[in-house]
Design an enzyme around this catalytic site. Sequence first.
Site, mmCIF file in Angstrom:
data_model
loop_
_atom_site.group_PDB
_atom_site.id
_atom_site.type_symbol
_atom_site.label_atom_id
_atom_site.label_comp_id
_atom_site.label_asym_id
_atom_site.label_seq_id
_atom_site.Cartn_x
_atom_site.Cartn_y
_atom_site.Cartn_z
ATOM 1 N N THR A 209 0.859 -1.200 0.000
ATOM 2 C CA THR A 209 0.000 0.000 0.000
ATOM 3 C C THR A 209 0.888 1.241 0.000
ATOM 4 O O THR A 209 2.072 1.151 0.316
ATOM 5 C CB THR A 209 -0.847 0.061 1.288
ATOM 6 N N CYS A 236 8.002 -4.218 1.566
ATOM 7 C CA CYS A 236 8.839 -3.580 0.538
ATOM 8 C C CYS A 236 8.081 -2.371 -0.014
ATOM 9 O O CYS A 236 8.296 -1.975 -1.157
ATOM 10 C CB CYS A 236 9.144 -4.561 -0.599
ATOM 11 N N ARG A 238 6.531 1.003 1.977
ATOM 12 C CA ARG A 238 7.026 2.263 2.531
ATOM 13 C C ARG A 238 7.252 2.088 4.030
ATOM 14 O O ARG A 238 6.476 1.409 4.703
ATOM 15 C CB ARG A 238 5.986 3.388 2.308
ATOM 16 N N ASP A 262 12.481 -3.783 3.491
ATOM 17 C CA ASP A 262 13.345 -3.063 2.546
ATOM 18 C C ASP A 262 13.238 -1.559 2.780
ATOM 19 O O ASP A 262 14.021 -0.793 2.246
ATOM 20 C CB ASP A 262 12.906 -3.392 1.110
ATOM 21 N N GLU A 267 15.232 6.858 6.692
ATOM 22 C CA GLU A 267 16.291 6.234 5.898
ATOM 23 C C GLU A 267 17.406 7.240 5.710
ATOM 24 O O GLU A 267 17.116 8.430 5.513
ATOM 25 C CB GLU A 267 15.713 5.786 4.547
ATOM 26 N N HIS A 286 16.537 -0.411 0.975
ATOM 27 C CA HIS A 286 15.634 0.167 -0.030
ATOM 28 C C HIS A 286 16.135 -0.105 -1.459
ATOM 29 O O HIS A 286 16.354 0.817 -2.256
ATOM 30 C CB HIS A 286 15.466 1.682 0.201
HETATM 31 P P1 NAD Z 1 -0.277 1.413 -6.594
HETATM 32 O O1 NAD Z 1 -0.762 2.795 -6.349
HETATM 33 O O2 NAD Z 1 -0.393 0.802 -7.939
HETATM 34 O O3 NAD Z 1 -0.998 0.431 -5.560
HETATM 35 C C1 NAD Z 1 -1.291 0.782 -4.231
HETATM 36 C C2 NAD Z 1 -2.541 0.011 -3.822
HETATM 37 O O4 NAD Z 1 -2.774 0.239 -2.431
HETATM 38 C C3 NAD Z 1 -3.786 0.498 -4.572
HETATM 39 O O5 NAD Z 1 -4.472 -0.580 -5.184
HETATM 40 C C4 NAD Z 1 -4.645 1.132 -3.474
HETATM 41 O O6 NAD Z 1 -6.028 0.955 -3.683
HETATM 42 C C5 NAD Z 1 -4.184 0.376 -2.253
HETATM 43 N N1 NAD Z 1 -4.490 1.072 -1.010
HETATM 44 C C6 NAD Z 1 -4.524 2.421 -0.788
HETATM 45 N N2 NAD Z 1 -4.878 2.662 0.496
HETATM 46 C C7 NAD Z 1 -5.058 1.440 1.071
HETATM 47 C C8 NAD Z 1 -5.414 1.034 2.378
HETATM 48 N N3 NAD Z 1 -5.673 1.921 3.345
HETATM 49 N N4 NAD Z 1 -5.497 -0.287 2.630
HETATM 50 C C9 NAD Z 1 -5.236 -1.213 1.667
HETATM 51 N N5 NAD Z 1 -4.910 -0.887 0.396
HETATM 52 C C10 NAD Z 1 -4.811 0.429 0.122
HETATM 53 O O7 NAD Z 1 1.244 1.399 -6.100
HETATM 54 P P2 NAD Z 1 2.379 0.302 -6.412
HETATM 55 O O8 NAD Z 1 3.167 0.765 -7.580
HETATM 56 O O9 NAD Z 1 1.805 -1.059 -6.391
HETATM 57 O O10 NAD Z 1 3.316 0.526 -5.130
HETATM 58 C C11 NAD Z 1 2.945 -0.019 -3.866
HETATM 59 C C12 NAD Z 1 3.896 0.488 -2.787
HETATM 60 O O11 NAD Z 1 5.242 0.088 -3.084
HETATM 61 C C13 NAD Z 1 3.944 2.008 -2.680
HETATM 62 O O12 NAD Z 1 4.016 2.351 -1.319
HETATM 63 C C14 NAD Z 1 5.260 2.380 -3.343
HETATM 64 O O13 NAD Z 1 5.799 3.590 -2.856
HETATM 65 C C15 NAD Z 1 6.109 1.197 -2.928
HETATM 66 N N6 NAD Z 1 7.303 0.971 -3.775
HETATM 67 C C16 NAD Z 1 8.469 0.647 -3.126
HETATM 68 C C17 NAD Z 1 9.619 0.392 -3.857
HETATM 69 C C18 NAD Z 1 10.907 0.056 -3.172
HETATM 70 O O14 NAD Z 1 11.958 0.356 -3.687
HETATM 71 N N7 NAD Z 1 10.875 -0.604 -2.018
HETATM 72 C C19 NAD Z 1 9.583 0.472 -5.269
HETATM 73 C C20 NAD Z 1 8.366 0.765 -5.906
HETATM 74 C C21 NAD Z 1 7.224 1.010 -5.128
#
Ligand code: NAD
Length: 536
Positions: A209, A236, A238, A262, A267, A286
């Site tokens: 999320t 992985c 936030r 991650d 950070e 990360h």
């Molecule tokens: P996305 O926006 O496609 O998906 C996020 C999902 O979370 C959506 O379907 C949304 O409906 C859902 N959501 C929102 N609020 C919610 C809640 N309260 N409860 C449950 N679900 C909820 O985003 P994504 O591209 O799939 O990325 C997901 C996460 O991964 C983000 O936090 C992004 O920052 C993180 N990310 C981390 C890395 C890393 O290097 N570790 C890399 C890319 C993305």
Amino acid sequence: MRAGFPMTYKVLVSDKLSEDGLEVFRKAGFQTDHLPEITQEEILATIGEYDAWVVRSRSRATADILANATKLRVIGRAGVGVDNVDTPAASKRGIIVMNTPGGNTISTAEHAIAMMMAIARKIPQADASMKAGKWDKKSFMGVELRGKTLGILGLGRIGQEVARRMRGFGMHLLGYDPFVSDDTLSQLAAEAATVDDICRRADFITIHTPLSPETKNLINAERLATMKKTTRIVNCARGGIVDEAALAAALEKGVIAGAALDVFENEPLADDSPLRTAPNIVITPHIAASTVEAQENVAIQVAEQIVEYLKDNNIVNALNAPSIDPKVLETLKPYLTLCEKLGSFAAQYAGKSRVKSITTRFSGSVLEYELSPLTTAFAKGFVETTTDHPVNYVNARHILKERGIEVLETKRSGQFRFSNLMTIAVACEDGSENTFSGTVFEPDHGRIVIVNDKTFVALPEGNLVVIENNDVPGIIGRVGTYLGDKKMNIAEMTWGRRDADSHAMTIINVDGDVDEATLEGLRTLPDILGARLIRL
Ligand code: NAD
């Protein structure tokens, strides 16, 4: 190349870009200057020569540079975040800003899976033991994934990719995401569940999320306590979604079997963080998106998008809307702003069931205008609170479609109580529906006027405490005194009820933030049935 177009386009690539992306430009016959060390001053001096500009996160597309960008038609960000691009300044000059969402989705999904396997089989610990000269087979008894239950929190881009892959491992999937439809869940063969169900039932939990007020400390001490001793958690997404102190304590006490992170609240992770020494934890700095392919994907994607735009005028993944006539925009602005706020209100008000469709309804004088941008404004406000990807008038409806949420637009003619009324109705999979309406009072005062069947006149700005209560005397005084004791200043307060109904709703605009403990206290006051905070 089409007749009338210049023979060649000039592209500035002012950050380090993978060779594969540069190759796309070369093949298209574009002249490319790859200058990863270029300074802001040098960009300012030379930007006038370029038709396209590619950035990552180092160089900044500022308003003063854009003022010199006389030929520039497009800025492409190889990656997601566009904090380094002054998008409003670009829009004013008709310059399209694009990003490359999804370029690191697979890498991040695969990292989450790698983390799951690492904690299931204690690979990092076994590796460290070998490197310390030991041959210790007893300490590293693992578990299989097959047949286990995986709870996925957040089924957006990354969550869905994890789900597809983990089916192949023979896992049973539980999914929680209030903003995806039943169809999406059934396509993934995932069983719909609540966060609490997942905490109680899952053997593995993986988080995908965004970080938002709703997901901050989503996994806290209370929820950790409901998990099985054998549960393992992966984050992985936030930092801050898992309460780090509570997790470290749970691992120390054996409340759960393992965790892999991650991402961290701060950070780089502090040297003395208890996460560095907790047992059964795997931590990485990360790096979920740090793969050769993710770098290549974003480079190729940004180059292809720019070529497609300059050669064929096709706009893909643009973050700023193709310009609406400024005069129309001026007139629509108060309506657009109100629709965005109502969309955001609706998303934050969302109940326990998942959202199935969104219907917008318009009546009164607003019918004179083109309604599509207003529906998009509702969608933008709605989606913005559910993702940390940039959301705008170009991609908002597309994101809802990706999540299987249908958007319908309707008009109503006739005489109504308000001279103009804009409504968003959110239908959920359990058959429930919540509606939120607003009106713009002349000249440009947008107000929330109806929530479900209750009418008010509420200012859609800042922090709103929304209270559901029995319609009995003394409520307002009680709530006012309670918030006063908490040193919370009430800026505005409005209440609504349905005739002959015993239920009422009170909306209070407060100065400053309201923490969960204050809301919990409100909920315990006599005749208060519910209290929530909505941030607009
Ligand atoms: P996305 O926006 O496609 O998906 C996020 C999902 O979370 C959506 O379907 C949304 O409906 C859902 N959501 C929102 N609020 C919610 C809640 N309260 N409860 C449950 N679900 C909820 O985003 P994504 O591209 O799939 O990325 C997901 C996460 O991964 C983000 O936090 C992004 O920052 C993180 N990310 C981390 C890395 C890393 O290097 N570790 C890399 C890319 C993305």
